[in-house]
Design a protein around this motif. Structure first.
Motif, PDB file in Angstrom:
ATOM      1  N   HIS A 183       0.830  -1.204   0.000  1.00 30.31           N
ATOM      2  CA  HIS A 183       0.000   0.000   0.000  1.00 30.31           C
ATOM      3  C   HIS A 183       0.863   1.251   0.000  1.00 30.31           C
ATOM      4  O   HIS A 183       2.083   1.178   0.132  1.00 30.31           O
ATOM      5  N   HIS A 212      -6.375  -1.708   3.674  1.00 27.90           N
ATOM      6  CA  HIS A 212      -6.152  -0.499   2.878  1.00 27.90           C
ATOM      7  C   HIS A 212      -5.165  -0.743   1.748  1.00 27.90           C
ATOM      8  O   HIS A 212      -4.229  -1.527   1.857  1.00 27.90           O
ATOM      9  N   HIS A 251       4.592   7.108   3.472  1.00 31.89           N
ATOM     10  CA  HIS A 251       5.402   5.916   3.226  1.00 31.89           C
ATOM     11  C   HIS A 251       4.832   5.061   2.100  1.00 31.89           C
ATOM     12  O   HIS A 251       3.667   5.184   1.715  1.00 31.89           O
ATOM     13  N   TYR A 290       9.072   0.395  10.389  1.00 29.25           N
ATOM     14  CA  TYR A 290       9.298   1.566   9.546  1.00 29.25           C
ATOM     15  C   TYR A 290      10.785   1.844   9.452  1.00 29.25           C
ATOM     16  O   TYR A 290      11.475   1.920  10.479  1.00 29.25           O
ATOM     17  N   GLU A 298       7.519   1.179   4.858  1.00 37.07           N
ATOM     18  CA  GLU A 298       6.941   0.302   5.881  1.00 37.07           C
ATOM     19  C   GLU A 298       7.027  -1.133   5.393  1.00 37.07           C
ATOM     20  O   GLU A 298       6.806  -1.421   4.201  1.00 37.07           O
ATOM     21  N   PHE A 312       5.487  -4.899   6.196  1.00 46.57           N
ATOM     22  CA  PHE A 312       4.332  -5.517   6.852  1.00 46.57           C
ATOM     23  C   PHE A 312       4.646  -6.980   7.148  1.00 46.57           C
ATOM     24  O   PHE A 312       4.890  -7.770   6.226  1.00 46.57           O
TER      25      PHE A 312
HETATM   26 FE   LIG Z   1       1.185   1.777   6.201  1.00 47.47          FE
END
Ligand SMILES: [Fe+2]
Length: 340
Positions: free
Chosen positions: A162, A208, A225, A266, A276, A278
């Protein structure tokens, strides 16, 4: 009817996904080294002023373009439509919204596209025709549902996840994505005075694909980001260790967000952009009548940080272009003699 109610009442399935992101870097070679050696991304093309990369499970020709720039910041954000007809319908709506920049010829990896901007000026495009990843013989895998081998270097990310855009007005920018492109609101933070300071929107089942956060500096069009996905939480600790070893700034994490529930890290890539990582995708949304989750002013800290130390103040004010760098570049430009 609110934007959210409108989206929930008649969901559009015309924008399929975030297909690629572009960032500017004042030191492209160092940025490319970070993404290729530490995040294990394939370098798929080098131009005079840009490098294209992809993660090993990204399906298309590229998912990240790093372009030479005097300062860090966001470039063009590329979304793929569900079909050519969907693309043409969305282009008409964007054109009518006054935010369209018109049709432009195809470029590496993507066919003809309709270009547009958010109200804040973030540049975006929507396309349908796409080139799938062309994988060299040595990088092909017998795992037939994976486009290419898992690279044997760094801690390789699996796909682009994202983008998170800073903006001067979250509601205005978020509503534009809902109204023109059919994005849907998953979660948001609304302060006591009614001001919406962050919103997480999606066109996929992810919580998202595009997030908007209020720019504390009041600027327009900056990047908070870009994010890539591992799917395996341990990889956050592994890549954090590599970053420390190689002198890459770890800004925050590993930790767990309340909003999205994702496990995150991050870091600041050498060009200055925040990235970022995940560790998982948090939760997924399949409910067609999902009711957006509202976090209140009292819940901001819990929403952003469910598990882990408080985020540093920089997390809430740092974005790219970096304001000091922007000022310096502007001063340099103004002090340069005008071209003859
Ligand atoms: Fe994010």
């Amino acid at each position: 009817m609110s934007h959210e109610q409108k989206a929930a009442a008649e969901p559009l399935h015309e924008v399929a996904m975030l297909a690629a992101t572009e960032i500017y870097s004042p030191c492209r070679r160092d940025s490319v080294d970070f993404f290729s050696k530490i995040l294990g991304m394939y370098i798929v093309r080098e131009d005079a002023n840009a490098t294209y990369l992809r993660s090993y499970e990204d399906p298309f020709a590229y998912s990240l373009k790093i372009t030479d720039g005097t300062q860090a910041g966001p470039g063009l954000q590329s979304f793929r439509a569900h079909s050519q007809a969907a693309l043409e319908r969305r282009a008409e709506v964007l054109e009518a919204s006054g935010l369209g920049d018109g049709w432009k010829a195809g470029e590496f990896g993507h066919g003809k596209a309709y270009h547009f901007r958010t109200p804040d000026g973030h540049r975006m495009k929507l396309f349908f025709d796409v080139d799938y990843a062309v994988v060299a013989e040595k990088d092909r895998t017998t795992l037939r549902n994976r486009p290419s081998k898992r690279p044997a270097q760094g801690i390789p990310v699996r796909r682009l996840d994202h983008i998170n855009l800073l903006c001067s007005n979250v509601t205005t920018n978020k509503n534009m994505m809902i109204d023109t492109l059919g994005f849907r609101l998953s979660e948001h933070i609304v302060m006591d005075d009614g001001n919406e300071i962050a919103a997480w929107t999606r066109v996929t089942n992810l919580v998202h694909d595009v997030a908007f956060m209020l720019d504390a500096a009041g600027e327009k069009g900056r990047l908070h980001h870009v994010a890539f996905w591992y799917g395996i939480p341990q990889h956050l600790m592994d890549v954090a260790e590599l970053c420390v070893q190689e002198g890459i700034k770890v800004e925050a994490g590993p930790g767990k967000h309340g909003i999205s529930q994702a496990l995150f890290l991050y870091v600041i890539e050498p060009g200055g952009n925040r990235v970022e990582l995940f560790g998982d995708a948090g939760y997924l949304i399949f409910d067609p009548t999902w009711k957006p989750v509202t976090w209140t002013q009292d819940e901001v800290q819990t929403g952003i940080m469910w598990v882990g130390a408080d985020l540093p103040q920089d997390f809430f004010v740092y974005g790219t272009p970096i304001l000091e760098a922007a000022s310096a570049a502007e001063e340099t430009r103004q002090s340069e003699p005008a071209e003859a």
